[in-house]
Design a protein around this motif. Sequence first.
Motif, PDB file in Angstrom:
ATOM      1  N   THR A   1      -2.437   5.320 -12.612  1.00 28.72           N
ATOM      2  CA  THR A   1      -3.259   3.960 -12.763  1.00 28.72           C
ATOM      3  C   THR A   1      -2.433   2.728 -11.932  1.00 28.72           C
ATOM      4  OG1 THR A   1      -4.342   4.788 -14.835  1.00 28.72           O
ATOM      5  CG2 THR A   1      -4.640   2.412 -14.119  1.00 28.72           C
ATOM      6  N   ASP A   2      -1.275   2.592 -12.229  1.00 27.12           N
ATOM      7  CA  ASP A   2      -0.418   1.583 -11.561  1.00 27.12           C
ATOM      8  C   ASP A   2      -0.837   2.009 -10.199  1.00 27.12           C
ATOM      9  OD1 ASP A   2       0.346   0.764 -14.055  1.00 27.12           O
ATOM     10  OD2 ASP A   2       2.482   1.278 -14.043  1.00 27.12           O
ATOM     11  N   GLY A   3      -0.123   3.171  -9.586  1.00 24.95           N
ATOM     12  CA  GLY A   3      -0.141   3.495  -8.188  1.00 24.95           C
ATOM     13  C   GLY A   3      -1.629   3.082  -7.626  1.00 24.95           C
ATOM     14  N   LEU A   4      -2.792   3.596  -8.260  1.00 22.87           N
ATOM     15  CA  LEU A   4      -3.932   3.439  -7.459  1.00 22.87           C
ATOM     16  C   LEU A   4      -4.405   1.804  -7.407  1.00 22.87           C
ATOM     17  CD1 LEU A   4      -5.980   5.940  -9.432  1.00 22.87           C
ATOM     18  CD2 LEU A   4      -5.839   5.677  -7.004  1.00 22.87           C
TER      19      LEU A   4
ATOM     20  N   THR B   1       1.095  -3.632  -8.814  1.00 22.55           N
ATOM     21  CA  THR B   1       0.498  -3.989 -10.150  1.00 22.55           C
ATOM     22  C   THR B   1       1.388  -3.008 -11.098  1.00 22.55           C
ATOM     23  OG1 THR B   1      -1.847  -4.196  -9.088  1.00 22.55           O
ATOM     24  CG2 THR B   1      -1.403  -3.156 -11.555  1.00 22.55           C
ATOM     25  N   SER B   2       1.744  -3.585 -12.329  1.00 24.71           N
ATOM     26  CA  SER B   2       2.192  -3.050 -13.419  1.00 24.71           C
ATOM     27  C   SER B   2       2.153  -3.583 -14.828  1.00 24.71           C
ATOM     28  CB  SER B   2       4.012  -3.154 -13.089  1.00 24.71           C
ATOM     29  OG  SER B   2       4.771  -2.533 -14.118  1.00 24.71           O
ATOM     30  N   ALA B   3       2.690  -3.044 -15.804  1.00 16.63           N
ATOM     31  CA  ALA B   3       2.472  -3.559 -17.322  1.00 16.63           C
ATOM     32  C   ALA B   3       2.688  -4.867 -17.526  1.00 16.63           C
ATOM     33  CB  ALA B   3       3.203  -2.629 -18.100  1.00 16.63           C
TER      34      ALA B   3
ATOM     35  N   MET C   1       0.985  -1.052   0.077  1.00 15.79           N
ATOM     36  CA  MET C   1      -0.183   0.118   0.036  1.00 15.79           C
ATOM     37  C   MET C   1       0.941   1.169   0.073  1.00 15.79           C
ATOM     38  SD  MET C   1      -3.130  -1.159   2.660  1.00 15.79           S
ATOM     39  CE  MET C   1      -4.159   0.443   1.970  1.00 15.79           C
ATOM     40  N   VAL C   2       2.004   1.317   0.672  1.00 13.27           N
ATOM     41  CA  VAL C   2       2.679   2.316   0.829  1.00 13.27           C
ATOM     42  C   VAL C   2       3.353   2.645  -0.524  1.00 13.27           C
ATOM     43  CG1 VAL C   2       4.852   3.633   1.892  1.00 13.27           C
ATOM     44  CG2 VAL C   2       3.091   2.301   3.241  1.00 13.27           C
ATOM     45  N   ALA C   3       4.033   1.616  -1.287  1.00 14.08           N
ATOM     46  CA  ALA C   3       4.498   1.477  -2.366  1.00 14.08           C
ATOM     47  C   ALA C   3       3.468   1.931  -3.417  1.00 14.08           C
ATOM     48  CB  ALA C   3       4.947   0.068  -3.122  1.00 14.08           C
ATOM     49  N   GLY C   4       2.370   1.741  -3.446  1.00 13.82           N
ATOM     50  CA  GLY C   4       1.469   2.426  -4.389  1.00 13.82           C
ATOM     51  C   GLY C   4       1.234   4.070  -3.920  1.00 13.82           C
ATOM     52  N   VAL C   5       1.225   4.447  -2.702  1.00 15.97           N
ATOM     53  CA  VAL C   5       1.280   5.967  -2.503  1.00 15.97           C
ATOM     54  C   VAL C   5       2.689   6.532  -2.931  1.00 15.97           C
ATOM     55  CG1 VAL C   5       1.277   7.706  -0.632  1.00 15.97           C
ATOM     56  CG2 VAL C   5      -0.226   5.510  -0.399  1.00 15.97           C
ATOM     57  N   PHE C   6       3.634   5.755  -2.889  1.00 16.66           N
ATOM     58  CA  PHE C   6       4.905   6.276  -3.531  1.00 16.66           C
ATOM     59  C   PHE C   6       4.829   6.357  -4.925  1.00 16.66           C
ATOM     60  CE2 PHE C   6       9.061   4.954  -5.439  1.00 16.66           C
ATOM     61  CZ  PHE C   6       9.693   6.172  -4.718  1.00 16.66           C
TER      62      PHE C   6
END
Length: 475
Positions: free
Chosen positions: A314-317, A330-332, A142-147
């Motif tokens: 979108t990746d971050g969300l 999540t990524s490509a 979750m923190v990586a997503g915020v990052f």
Amino acid sequence: MAQPAKGPATAPCSTPPAHTEDAVTSVHPVDVHPVDEKLHPSRLVPAALQHIAAMYAGVVTPPLIIGQACGLDLAARTRLIAASLLIAGVATLLQTLGVRHFVGNRLPFVNAASSAGIAPILAIAETNDKGTQLPAIYGAVMVAGVFCLAVGPFFGRLLRYFPPLVTGVVITLIGVTLMPVPVGWAQGGDETAAGFGSMGNLALAAFTLAVILLMQRFGKGFLRQVALLVGLLVGTLAAIPFGMADFQALSSAPVAALPTPFAFGAPVFQPAAILSLCIVMLVLMTESSASMLALGEICDRRADAKVITRGLRTDGLATLIGPVFGSFPTSAFAQNVGVVSLTRVRSRYVVAAAGATLLVLGAFPVLGAVVSLVPMPVLGGAGIVLFGSIAVSGIRTLSEAGLDDSSNIILVAVALGAGIIPLAAPTFYAGFPAWAQTVLGSGISAGAIVAVALNLFFHHLGTRSSTTAPALKSS
């Protein structure tokens, strides 16, 4: 009058490639770009199925590996698979369709849980007790997503620190450090089981690998693209007569159910785990940016800074929201970029249809349970191909990184060495503090840190060179 009439009839014969591409778009209005083309169902459905076939094994791999490493039972692993499918569907729909000018690159772009995060996630699992592993993992994700959301708009300025030398090392280490996983699967998956390492398990793994190799050698077109899935299917069918397939999860899984928020516990935030996954997120952002640029070239729609920013957002969300339901970073998916390039079907609505299909699969856990039927040795045989291909991608990237320069050779050599230490000597960092064990105990994290540091030392400190463009092009 006769000469103009002949021109269109003979031109296709003289330039087949141009005719092939024009044939796809000529039946549509001139003002409709191929990316925005809405295909007839007779073309849309098979094209979407190709994308699903290319991505499905990759989507379910992270929950299978992580669930097994955390000691989850079949029912829990089924929930992880369903969650990953659900989030992959949502993220892919957001990318392809977009929401105003906020999220979505509006390209035929597939988003799903990335295998690049598996190695550091397994390191986090090893440093936590059973029952607290997934909460610690999800807190870090979750923190990586915020990052990602915070850094995404400025990421273009950071890409100069992630040239092919760095990304190539990291991608290679992803494949190398994950290789013990399919080897363990091939032996049976459970070291405490009586049949672990038996000839029956190894034979089943070898049979699965042989099927995949035969499909690659003799298969044509679509069959060759889905060789991995065919190997999993044939290997599972071969295991059933010998009682090596477990139907327990299929019988107990609900037909339809949405993932429960925080079903595995509330997230726990550990600084070392967070640092490890933020490093991984930088790598994933680099891969996503490179994939968007590649798709822009393939689709004749340039991916500018705004497109990349919306895509990374979108990746971050997806990375931020995914852990709520049980998904991972999540990524490509680069394999789907390859599908677009090979088929020349550039419509984003094709990929949106594939995303909608993933969403449906995630809403029906019984479909995820079907994947759980695959025996561990079968996964082992297929995993050797899957993770080996990741390492090959890294090697290919390194081949474009200018290894004729001695400083580059030293950079790659030391970074790879640092990344392989945890694999060659698992207890090497046993005397280090817990936070250092989490960061350095993952080969990908250790290798990435060393590669970035040496890249700064050799190519940035005291110089004015910029490697942003090569980094994006070559990743």
